[in-house]
Design a protein around this motif. Structure first.
Motif, PDB file in Angstrom:
ATOM      1  N   MET A 121     110.022  74.472 -41.732  1.00 34.90           N
ATOM      2  CA  MET A 121     109.580  75.380 -40.679  1.00 34.90           C
ATOM      3  C   MET A 121     109.799  76.807 -41.173  1.00 34.90           C
ATOM      4  SD  MET A 121     108.748  73.525 -37.912  1.00 34.90           S
ATOM      5  CE  MET A 121     109.012  74.525 -36.465  1.00 34.90           C
ATOM      6  N   PRO A 122     109.041  77.768 -40.615  1.00 35.02           N
ATOM      7  CA  PRO A 122     109.271  79.159 -41.013  1.00 35.02           C
ATOM      8  C   PRO A 122     110.636  79.646 -40.493  1.00 35.02           C
ATOM      9  CG  PRO A 122     107.587  79.011 -39.291  1.00 35.02           C
ATOM     10  CD  PRO A 122     107.949  77.614 -39.676  1.00 35.02           C
ATOM     11  N   ASP A 123     111.253  80.527 -41.215  1.00 31.63           N
ATOM     12  CA  ASP A 123     112.552  81.135 -40.881  1.00 31.63           C
ATOM     13  C   ASP A 123     113.705  80.142 -40.978  1.00 31.63           C
ATOM     14  OD1 ASP A 123     111.291  83.612 -40.477  1.00 31.63           O
ATOM     15  OD2 ASP A 123     110.868  83.093 -38.388  1.00 31.63           O
ATOM     16  N   LYS A 124     113.792  79.213 -40.040  1.00 27.92           N
ATOM     17  CA  LYS A 124     114.854  78.208 -40.053  1.00 27.92           C
ATOM     18  C   LYS A 124     114.231  76.850 -40.367  1.00 27.92           C
ATOM     19  CE  LYS A 124     117.751  80.206 -36.437  1.00 27.92           C
ATOM     20  NZ  LYS A 124     118.261  79.982 -35.074  1.00 27.92           N
ATOM     21  N   SER A 125     115.009  75.983 -40.977  1.00 27.92           N
ATOM     22  CA  SER A 125     114.498  74.639 -41.282  1.00 27.92           C
ATOM     23  C   SER A 125     114.576  73.753 -40.037  1.00 27.92           C
ATOM     24  CB  SER A 125     115.314  74.001 -42.402  1.00 27.92           C
ATOM     25  OG  SER A 125     116.584  73.600 -41.924  1.00 27.92           O
ATOM     26  N   GLY A 126     113.848  72.669 -40.083  1.00 27.50           N
ATOM     27  CA  GLY A 126     113.924  71.686 -39.008  1.00 27.50           C
ATOM     28  C   GLY A 126     115.316  71.095 -38.884  1.00 27.50           C
ATOM     29  N   SER A 183     107.968  77.869 -34.332  1.00 26.74           N
ATOM     30  CA  SER A 183     109.212  78.138 -35.075  1.00 26.74           C
ATOM     31  C   SER A 183     110.364  77.415 -34.393  1.00 26.74           C
ATOM     32  CB  SER A 183     109.499  79.638 -35.117  1.00 26.74           C
ATOM     33  OG  SER A 183     109.859  80.093 -33.828  1.00 26.74           O
ATOM     34  N   VAL A 184     111.465  77.326 -35.091  1.00 24.57           N
ATOM     35  CA  VAL A 184     112.656  76.682 -34.534  1.00 24.57           C
ATOM     36  C   VAL A 184     113.164  77.466 -33.328  1.00 24.57           C
ATOM     37  CG1 VAL A 184     115.077  76.131 -34.989  1.00 24.57           C
ATOM     38  CG2 VAL A 184     113.320  75.530 -36.667  1.00 24.57           C
ATOM     39  N   ASP A 185     113.223  78.788 -33.438  1.00 30.05           N
ATOM     40  CA  ASP A 185     113.720  79.590 -32.315  1.00 30.05           C
ATOM     41  C   ASP A 185     112.855  79.405 -31.068  1.00 30.05           C
ATOM     42  OD1 ASP A 185     115.897  80.557 -33.738  1.00 30.05           O
ATOM     43  OD2 ASP A 185     114.807  82.321 -34.460  1.00 30.05           O
ATOM     44  N   GLU A 186     111.543  79.399 -31.255  1.00 32.87           N
ATOM     45  CA  GLU A 186     110.640  79.174 -30.124  1.00 32.87           C
ATOM     46  C   GLU A 186     110.837  77.759 -29.572  1.00 32.87           C
ATOM     47  OE1 GLU A 186     105.865  79.216 -29.002  1.00 32.87           O
ATOM     48  OE2 GLU A 186     106.479  79.444 -31.094  1.00 32.87           O
ATOM     49  N   ALA A 187     111.010  76.791 -30.451  1.00 35.91           N
ATOM     50  CA  ALA A 187     111.211  75.404 -30.026  1.00 35.91           C
ATOM     51  C   ALA A 187     112.488  75.262 -29.203  1.00 35.91           C
ATOM     52  CB  ALA A 187     111.257  74.485 -31.237  1.00 35.91           C
ATOM     53  N   VAL A 188     113.553  75.900 -29.639  1.00 32.13           N
ATOM     54  CA  VAL A 188     114.817  75.812 -28.904  1.00 32.13           C
ATOM     55  C   VAL A 188     114.679  76.477 -27.545  1.00 32.13           C
ATOM     56  CG1 VAL A 188     117.241  76.566 -28.912  1.00 32.13           C
ATOM     57  CG2 VAL A 188     116.234  75.555 -30.979  1.00 32.13           C
ATOM     58  N   ARG A 189     113.991  77.616 -27.499  1.00 31.92           N
ATOM     59  CA  ARG A 189     113.767  78.292 -26.207  1.00 31.92           C
ATOM     60  C   ARG A 189     112.969  77.392 -25.272  1.00 31.92           C
ATOM     61  NH1 ARG A 189     109.711  80.719 -24.066  1.00 31.92           N
ATOM     62  NH2 ARG A 189     108.495  80.890 -25.965  1.00 31.92           N
ATOM     63  N   LEU A 190     111.884  76.798 -25.776  1.00 37.51           N
ATOM     64  CA  LEU A 190     111.066  75.897 -24.962  1.00 37.51           C
ATOM     65  C   LEU A 190     111.826  74.630 -24.577  1.00 37.51           C
ATOM     66  CD1 LEU A 190     107.653  76.256 -26.817  1.00 37.51           C
ATOM     67  CD2 LEU A 190     108.218  77.099 -24.519  1.00 37.51           C
ATOM     68  N   PHE A 191     112.674  74.175 -25.474  1.00 36.55           N
ATOM     69  CA  PHE A 191     113.488  72.988 -25.202  1.00 36.55           C
ATOM     70  C   PHE A 191     114.365  73.225 -23.977  1.00 36.55           C
ATOM     71  CE2 PHE A 191     117.243  70.382 -25.564  1.00 36.55           C
ATOM     72  CZ  PHE A 191     116.721  69.139 -25.883  1.00 36.55           C
ATOM     73  N   ARG A 192     114.984  74.402 -23.926  1.00 34.85           N
ATOM     74  CA  ARG A 192     115.841  74.720 -22.772  1.00 34.85           C
ATOM     75  C   ARG A 192     115.047  74.718 -21.473  1.00 34.85           C
ATOM     76  NH1 ARG A 192     118.575  78.866 -26.399  1.00 34.85           N
ATOM     77  NH2 ARG A 192     120.657  78.012 -26.693  1.00 34.85           N
ATOM     78  N   GLU A 193     113.813  75.190 -21.529  1.00 37.67           N
ATOM     79  CA  GLU A 193     112.984  75.271 -20.326  1.00 37.67           C
ATOM     80  C   GLU A 193     112.421  73.912 -19.910  1.00 37.67           C
ATOM     81  OE1 GLU A 193     109.918  78.116 -21.208  1.00 37.67           O
ATOM     82  OE2 GLU A 193     111.355  79.733 -21.549  1.00 37.67           O
ATOM     83  N   ALA A 194     111.958  73.123 -20.874  1.00 39.92           N
ATOM     84  CA  ALA A 194     111.205  71.908 -20.567  1.00 39.92           C
ATOM     85  C   ALA A 194     112.062  70.649 -20.458  1.00 39.92           C
ATOM     86  CB  ALA A 194     110.129  71.692 -21.633  1.00 39.92           C
ATOM     87  N   ASN A 195     113.242  70.626 -21.079  1.00 38.43           N
ATOM     88  CA  ASN A 195     114.096  69.441 -21.107  1.00 38.43           C
ATOM     89  C   ASN A 195     113.280  68.185 -21.455  1.00 38.43           C
ATOM     90  OD1 ASN A 195     116.482  67.989 -20.871  1.00 38.43           O
ATOM     91  ND2 ASN A 195     116.072  67.495 -18.738  1.00 38.43           N
ATOM     92  N   ASP A 232     105.039  73.083 -38.053  1.00 34.82           N
ATOM     93  CA  ASP A 232     105.063  74.349 -38.768  1.00 34.82           C
ATOM     94  C   ASP A 232     103.674  74.990 -38.768  1.00 34.82           C
ATOM     95  OD1 ASP A 232     104.034  72.411 -40.453  1.00 34.82           O
ATOM     96  OD2 ASP A 232     105.102  73.101 -42.219  1.00 34.82           O
ATOM     97  N   ASP A 233     102.706  74.384 -39.434  1.00 30.88           N
ATOM     98  CA  ASP A 233     101.354  74.952 -39.491  1.00 30.88           C
ATOM     99  C   ASP A 233     100.565  74.592 -38.239  1.00 30.88           C
ATOM    100  OD1 ASP A 233     101.807  76.011 -42.040  1.00 30.88           O
ATOM    101  OD2 ASP A 233     101.282  74.099 -42.989  1.00 30.88           O
TER     102      ASP A 233
END
Length: 169
Positions: free
Chosen positions: A46-51, A24-36, A1-2
């Motif tokens: 986490m900001p906006d959405k929780s972990g 953020s969770v949204d950024e993490a999910v986007r990166l997750f799709r790219e990096a596997n 988060d921080d």
């Protein structure tokens, strides 16, 4: 988060791993799709959405990746929720670097084993499908062979009678 804790994790883990960070969770999910990745370490707050929300989204994308939930504000209920949703580990802050390394190594190994198991299972399913196709072909060939035997028998009886009459003539 921080950014401070995130960058300290990056510094600590980048000695042994390739590390991708998200704010953020949204950024993490986007990166997750790219990096596997082979492992996800996610803070519960986490900001906006929780972990926990992020864990749900990641589980929809990949059920085999290990996910370590990290928090300084965890309760037994939060830990239970995380584990129920498929987190493979739960670490409270402040963490000890050696304990974190051990958890990272164990969970990366777990992901790799799980992915190999899933690949072997998929290969086994394909082999079963191919075997079923082959068996169906063999059954068709066996039926054709049986019909050929029946037809040969049906033809041989009149031929035997004809041959007997021919030999009498």
């Amino acid at each position: 988060d921080d950014i401070g804790p995130r960058e300290s994790l990056r510094a600590l883990l980048s000695l042994e791993c390739e590390v991708v960070c998200a704010a953020s969770v949204d950024e993490a999910v986007r990166l997750f799709r790219e990096a596997n990745p082979d492992l996800v370490i996610m803070d519960i707050r986490m900001p906006d959405k929780s972990g926990i929300d992020g864990l749900r989204e990641i589980r929809q994308l990949d059920s085999s990746v290990s996910v370590i939930m990290l928090t300084g504000f965890g309760t037994l209920e939060t830990a239970e929720d995380a584990l129920r949703l498929g987190a493979t580990d739960y670490i409270r802050k402040p963490y000890k670097p050696d304990a974190l390394y051990a958890a990272v190594r164990a969970n990366v190994r777990r992901t790799l084993v799980e992915r190999r198991r899933a690949a072997a299972e998929s290969e086994l399913k394909e082999l079963r499908r191919l075997l079923a196709v082959q068996m169906a072909r063999m059954e068709d060939a066996a039926k054709l062979g049986q019909k050929s035997l029946e037809m040969a028998h049906d033809i041989s009886t009149p031929l035997t009678i004809i041959l007997n009459y021919v030999s009498m003539l």
